[in-house]
Design an enzyme around this catalytic site. Sequence first.
Site, PDB file in Angstrom:
ATOM      1  N   GLU A 107       8.489  21.949  97.070  1.00  0.00           N
ATOM      2  CA  GLU A 107       7.803  20.672  96.846  1.00  0.00           C
ATOM      3  C   GLU A 107       7.594  20.348  95.355  1.00  0.00           C
ATOM      4  OE1 GLU A 107       4.331  20.666  99.385  1.00  0.00           O
ATOM      5  OE2 GLU A 107       5.567  20.511 101.187  1.00  0.00           O
ATOM      6  N   GLU A 115      11.094  23.111 105.960  1.00  0.00           N
ATOM      7  CA  GLU A 115       9.689  23.322 106.319  1.00  0.00           C
ATOM      8  C   GLU A 115       9.104  22.146 107.088  1.00  0.00           C
ATOM      9  OE1 GLU A 115       6.982  24.653 103.196  1.00  0.00           O
ATOM     10  OE2 GLU A 115       5.375  23.540 104.167  1.00  0.00           O
TER      11      GLU A 115
END
Length: 416
Positions: free
Chosen positions: A161, A264
């Site tokens: 991220e 994810e």
Amino acid sequence: MPDKEKQTVLGFGGAITDASAEVFATLKPKVQQRFLDAYFDPEKGIGYNILRTNIHSCDFSSESYTYIEEGDKALNTFSIEHDRQFKLPLIKAAMDKIGDKAVFYASPWSPPAFMKDTGKMLQGGKLLPEYYQSWAEYYIRFIQEYEKEGVPVWGLTIQNEPMATQRWESCIYTAEEERDFLKNYLGPTLHKNGMEDKKVVVWDHNRDLITQRATTILDDPEAAKYVWGVGYHWYENWSGGDNMYQNAGIVDALYPEVNMLFTEGCVEKFNPENYQLWENGERYGRSMINDFNNGVVGWTDWNILLDQNGGPNHVGNFCFAPIHGDTVTGELTFTPSYYFIGHFSKFVNKGAKVIASATSRSSLLSTSFKNPGNTIITVVLNQNDKPVEYYLNTGTSAAPVNIPPRSIQTLVYKMP
């Protein structure tokens, strides 16, 4: 449409985080074996073959930690001793169950604090240029040390991220910064150390901004030559909008030689009253169908196991997992998400081909696969509150099927 083959399936799996491993360690041996069978045995369970783990700490760790002493730019103190207590034993047990189909990759959440402009691992910040090479070598040492432990590393993502300043371990890269770190440091360092076979996955963040990130990196041939794939998550609902499934398909169409990997997803905001909330499973079903129809080759869930509080998590970011283990009673709770994932992972084999699939009713979603040996797998999700009768059409053949309301079904068949 079995003759219309698309991408080759890498597999399905989830993440063995510190949290998962710590909860696993509290279970009695018989329960541990049941857990391992439930995920990794293709007959007794749902046949996972992909594993992801965190490179030193993430939010789903009991504390922040790294593999070196603070300030050790030369990595002289590098040690994975921390992982030998909980994480490595579970990873090894899972890898033993999976066998030669195992795919194991790793992701960092943040460089050590001294390497960043904020001096903190938490709450974003950026990697300082003077530590680019040292950080690239950190990945190498991780791979070397894990492989010494008998855990072959298939690949890695550059940064979990990279556009999110989180209250936990996080690090920000613009698309240009990630491109240049890969092109000038990580890629050459992998090759210099004989690790050109390791798969590098870029982005590793949400679908919403995937196109800008992918084009910036992949339009640069000197960076693109190191890229195996583009990874992504499903948390784009942070902006209040719907899932941008089509964005992955856009990248897949623009760069068909690059692999798409779902890295994810989880149900956020843990609440034990929602253990059996059906909508949580449906979220998995919708995503997995859309993701494979948009070019994904592999699908990786987040934590494979969490405790009765949705942790442990050192910053209170408690979430759901497909299976929860109660550290007091020692019991396992299987959520709908586990079974929805199993509708894919138990039946679709590594090496299968995604084949063209479409529905004629908006309430139904479907995706199809051709396994090695030509068995066809079609997964259908009924989003309607009513049962639906439909015909399964393959070529010139058709068979009537009934799907109950708000349900998922997997059809296994061969062409006549």
